[in-house]
Write a protein that holds these residues in place. Structure first.
Motif, PDB file in Angstrom:
ATOM      1  N   SER A  19     -24.127  43.424  -9.425  1.00 41.06           N
ATOM      2  CA  SER A  19     -24.291  42.088  -9.118  1.00 41.06           C
ATOM      3  C   SER A  19     -23.598  41.218  -9.814  1.00 41.06           C
ATOM      4  N   MET A  20     -23.431  41.429 -10.819  1.00 40.55           N
ATOM      5  CA  MET A  20     -22.428  40.304 -11.877  1.00 40.55           C
ATOM      6  C   MET A  20     -21.020  40.579 -11.641  1.00 40.55           C
ATOM      7  N   LEU A  21     -20.534  41.666 -11.272  1.00 39.67           N
ATOM      8  CA  LEU A  21     -19.279  42.063 -10.766  1.00 39.67           C
ATOM      9  C   LEU A  21     -18.926  41.457  -9.484  1.00 39.67           C
ATOM     10  N   ALA A  22     -19.575  41.455  -8.609  1.00 36.00           N
ATOM     11  CA  ALA A  22     -19.538  41.083  -7.311  1.00 36.00           C
ATOM     12  C   ALA A  22     -19.380  39.603  -7.349  1.00 36.00           C
ATOM     13  N   ARG A  23     -20.321  38.994  -8.247  1.00 40.07           N
ATOM     14  CA  ARG A  23     -20.247  37.585  -8.276  1.00 40.07           C
ATOM     15  C   ARG A  23     -19.002  37.248  -8.832  1.00 40.07           C
ATOM     16  N   ALA A  24     -18.391  37.895  -9.904  1.00 40.92           N
ATOM     17  CA  ALA A  24     -17.148  37.563 -10.629  1.00 40.92           C
ATOM     18  C   ALA A  24     -16.160  37.594  -9.591  1.00 40.92           C
TER      19      ALA A  24
END
Length: 132
Positions: A19-24
């Motif tokens: 989820s953090m990667l997708a947001r980035a």
């Protein structure tokens, strides 16, 4: 870009990391921006921009502060310092006078102890041996 994304998602990741990667990626922070040098230049420019924003915010806060530094002449500064030390002396005198009765009340209720020094075991033994 898709290749990098697929490589990153192929590795073992927790759901939080995904989820953090997708947001980035969504915010554009994880784009294929080229080589290391261009990323460093972008980072440097972003840091400079944040520093300028902080400085302008600091200046606006200082300009709006009601208490600004006043410049005094030498005589005014000496008078203010003298007044400060006079107030300090009065305060210390008030504290001493208020603490004396408190100490007197404390000692009235307690029996006075002699302030004799306790002897160590060694000195007691030496004294006994010397007296024997």
């Amino acid at each position: 870009r898709n290749r990098i994304w697929s490589e990153l998602t192929r590795r073992k990741m927790s759901s939080k990391s995904r989820s953090m990667l997708a947001r980035a990626v969504q915010e554009g922070r994880r784009q294929d921006s080229g080589d290391l040098l261009s990323r460093m230049v972008q980072d440097h420019e972003a840091r400079q921009e944040r520093a300028r924003a902080r400085e302008s915010e600091r200046q606006s806060l200082e300009g709006a502060s009601p208490r600004q530094r006043q410049n005094f002449t030498r005589d005014e500064a000496q008078a203010r310092i003298q007044q400060f030390f006079e107030r300090l002396g009065k305060d210390m005198a008030n504290r001493e006078t208020s603490s004396v009765p408190a100490n007197a009340q404390e000692t009235q209720g307690k029996p006075s102890r002699s302030k004799s020094r306790r002897k160590s075991r060694r000195s007691k033994t030496l004294t006994r041996v010397a007296n024997a």
